[in-house]
Design a protein around this motif. Structure first.
Motif, mmCIF file in Angstrom:
data_model
loop_
_atom_site.group_PDB
_atom_site.id
_atom_site.type_symbol
_atom_site.label_atom_id
_atom_site.label_comp_id
_atom_site.label_asym_id
_atom_site.label_seq_id
_atom_site.Cartn_x
_atom_site.Cartn_y
_atom_site.Cartn_z
ATOM 1 N N ALA A 140 46.982 67.303 18.786
ATOM 2 C CA ALA A 140 47.117 68.558 18.060
ATOM 3 C C ALA A 140 48.326 69.302 18.617
ATOM 4 N N LEU A 141 48.721 70.369 17.921
ATOM 5 C CA LEU A 141 49.952 71.078 18.253
ATOM 6 C C LEU A 141 49.726 72.581 18.276
ATOM 7 N N VAL A 142 50.236 73.238 19.324
ATOM 8 C CA VAL A 142 50.321 74.696 19.372
ATOM 9 C C VAL A 142 51.793 75.079 19.325
ATOM 10 N N VAL A 143 52.149 75.904 18.335
ATOM 11 C CA VAL A 143 53.511 76.422 18.227
ATOM 12 C C VAL A 143 53.490 77.842 18.779
ATOM 13 N N LYS B 58 47.306 66.377 11.758
ATOM 14 C CA LYS B 58 46.891 66.773 13.102
ATOM 15 C C LYS B 58 46.700 68.294 13.119
ATOM 16 N N PRO B 59 45.708 68.817 13.830
ATOM 17 C CA PRO B 59 45.495 70.261 13.875
ATOM 18 C C PRO B 59 46.710 71.014 14.407
ATOM 19 N N VAL B 60 47.017 72.126 13.755
ATOM 20 C CA VAL B 60 48.140 72.968 14.152
ATOM 21 C C VAL B 60 47.666 74.409 14.277
ATOM 22 N N LEU B 61 48.022 75.045 15.393
ATOM 23 C CA LEU B 61 47.767 76.464 15.612
ATOM 24 C C LEU B 61 49.103 77.137 15.886
ATOM 25 N N GLY B 62 49.505 78.063 15.021
ATOM 26 C CA GLY B 62 50.741 78.809 15.206
ATOM 27 C C GLY B 62 50.437 80.195 15.737
ATOM 28 N N ILE B 63 51.150 80.600 16.777
ATOM 29 C CA ILE B 63 50.893 81.873 17.451
ATOM 30 C C ILE B 63 52.132 82.761 17.384
ATOM 31 N N CYS B 64 51.984 83.944 16.825
ATOM 32 C CA CYS B 64 53.046 84.956 16.705
ATOM 33 C C CYS B 64 54.272 84.346 16.019
ATOM 34 N N GLY B 65 55.386 84.157 16.731
ATOM 35 C CA GLY B 65 56.531 83.502 16.118
ATOM 36 C C GLY B 65 56.191 82.110 15.632
ATOM 37 N N GLY C 272 47.613 86.837 9.511
ATOM 38 C CA GLY C 272 47.077 85.497 9.692
ATOM 39 C C GLY C 272 47.170 84.697 8.412
ATOM 40 N N ILE C 273 47.379 83.378 8.557
ATOM 41 C CA ILE C 273 47.444 82.475 7.417
ATOM 42 C C ILE C 273 46.661 81.206 7.741
ATOM 43 N N GLU C 274 46.277 80.488 6.694
ATOM 44 C CA GLU C 274 45.677 79.176 6.865
ATOM 45 C C GLU C 274 45.983 78.335 5.637
ATOM 46 N N ALA C 275 45.942 77.029 5.811
ATOM 47 C CA ALA C 275 46.197 76.097 4.712
ATOM 48 C C ALA C 275 45.004 75.158 4.612
ATOM 49 N N PRO C 276 44.068 75.425 3.711
ATOM 50 C CA PRO C 276 42.802 74.688 3.666
ATOM 51 C C PRO C 276 42.940 73.209 3.354
ATOM 52 N N ALA C 277 44.084 72.763 2.830
ATOM 53 C CA ALA C 277 44.249 71.345 2.516
ATOM 54 C C ALA C 277 44.282 70.481 3.768
ATOM 55 N N TYR C 278 44.542 71.113 4.906
ATOM 56 C CA TYR C 278 44.640 70.373 6.161
ATOM 57 C C TYR C 278 43.357 70.516 6.981
ATOM 58 N N ARG C 279 43.193 69.604 7.916
ATOM 59 C CA ARG C 279 41.992 69.594 8.767
ATOM 60 C C ARG C 279 41.865 70.897 9.545
ATOM 61 N N PHE C 280 42.961 71.352 10.136
ATOM 62 C CA PHE C 280 43.013 72.650 10.823
ATOM 63 C C PHE C 280 44.467 73.091 10.805
ATOM 64 N N CYS C 281 44.742 74.148 10.087
ATOM 65 C CA CYS C 281 46.098 74.679 9.997
ATOM 66 C C CYS C 281 45.986 76.189 9.892
ATOM 67 N N ILE C 282 46.095 76.856 11.040
ATOM 68 C CA ILE C 282 45.922 78.314 11.106
ATOM 69 C C ILE C 282 47.074 78.912 11.898
ATOM 70 N N ALA D 207 38.567 70.727 16.487
ATOM 71 C CA ALA D 207 39.258 69.935 15.465
ATOM 72 C C ALA D 207 40.099 68.849 16.095
ATOM 73 N N ALA D 208 40.732 69.161 17.226
ATOM 74 C CA ALA D 208 41.567 68.162 17.910
ATOM 75 C C ALA D 208 40.722 67.005 18.438
ATOM 76 N N ALA D 209 39.505 67.293 18.851
ATOM 77 C CA ALA D 209 38.631 66.261 19.414
ATOM 78 C C ALA D 209 38.044 65.359 18.338
ATOM 79 N N ALA D 210 37.975 65.873 17.112
ATOM 80 C CA ALA D 210 37.368 65.121 16.004
ATOM 81 C C ALA D 210 38.409 64.247 15.340
ATOM 82 N N LYS D 211 38.849 63.224 16.033
ATOM 83 C CA LYS D 211 39.924 62.352 15.533
ATOM 84 C C LYS D 211 39.432 61.493 14.367
#
Length: 238
Positions: free
Chosen positions: A60-63, A106-113, A200-210, A234-238
């Protein structure tokens, strides 16, 4: 079970301060929050040519955020506002690795910028400078310390974020002068400040995109901790 491997993007600084040479930077509490939620964080240097290699390994990815802006050319934003500061290699890398992570679901969490970058990857546009675009805007660059709340956000019922935090209002910190400007196809606005700024935003088409405009790694509320736990789940549920 092994902990999920979480890629975390870095900030980049010019020579001075910590080193006489260019250096990467990352606030410790990003990594602490991931560790506390059950992840194994790993820092990602800004190498666009290595994106495919990174994505082979991370779950998974944290931006993360930083004191800079996405170049308006990425979203057709026109001329740069006088306040806009860019970090071109960082943005090129973050855009590529975020798009790649989403392409692989893959799960993505975007923080601030990082939320702003995620919004652009998803086809959105940004407000380049809130005080020039929003009448009577809140102090989104709060004067008090970042480990304290700056304002509250309303969390939209029925969104994934609402299901995670379990409340319609969150106290959040605030350290930004830009924000998402729209809701392109596939993007749901899940949190808004009282002045109308998208938080805040999210994209429901993805497994986790917030993406969230505040910094949940400071764990100001239980909602922040719940967000990291949901992301790691979400990251653990591969």
């Amino acid at each position: 079970m092994p902990r999920p491997l979480i890629g975390v993007t870095l900030d980049a600084e010019k020579p001075g301060g910590y080193s006489k040479f260019p250096w990467y930077a990352l606030r410790q509490n990003y990594l602490d929050a991931i560790d506390a939620a059950g992840g194994l964080p790993i820092a990602l240097p800004h190498e666009p040519d290595r994106v495919a290699d990174y994505l082979q390994h991370i779950d998974a990815l944290v931006v993360t955020g930083g004191a800079f802006d996405v170049d308006p050319s990425y979203y057709g934003g026109g001329d740069r506002h006088a306040t806009v500061v860019t970090k071109d290699k960082r943005t090129a890398f973050e855009f590529a690795v975020t798009k790649g992570a989403l392409d692989q679901n893959k799960p993505v969490l975007g923080i601030c910028g990082g939320q702003q970058l995620l919004h652009v990857v998803l086809g959105g546009k940004l407000i380049q400078h809130i005080p020039d675009s929003i009448a009577d805007a809140l102090a989104h660059e709060q004067p008090n310390p970042r480990n304290e709340p700056g304002h509250t956000v309303a969390v939209a019922k029925g969104t994934q974020l609402h299901g995670i935090v379990g409340t319609e209002e969150l106290a959040v910190n605030s350290a930004h002068h830009q924000a998402a400007a729209d809701a392109p196809q596939g993007v749901v606005i899940n949190a808004v400040a009282s002045d109308g700024v998208i938080e805040g935003i999210e994209a429901p088409a993805y497994r986790f995109c917030i993406g969230v405009q505040w910094h949940p790694e400071f764990l100001i509320s239980e909602g922040d901790a719940k967000l990291f736990r949901a992301f790691l789940g979400a990251a653990a549920a591969k």
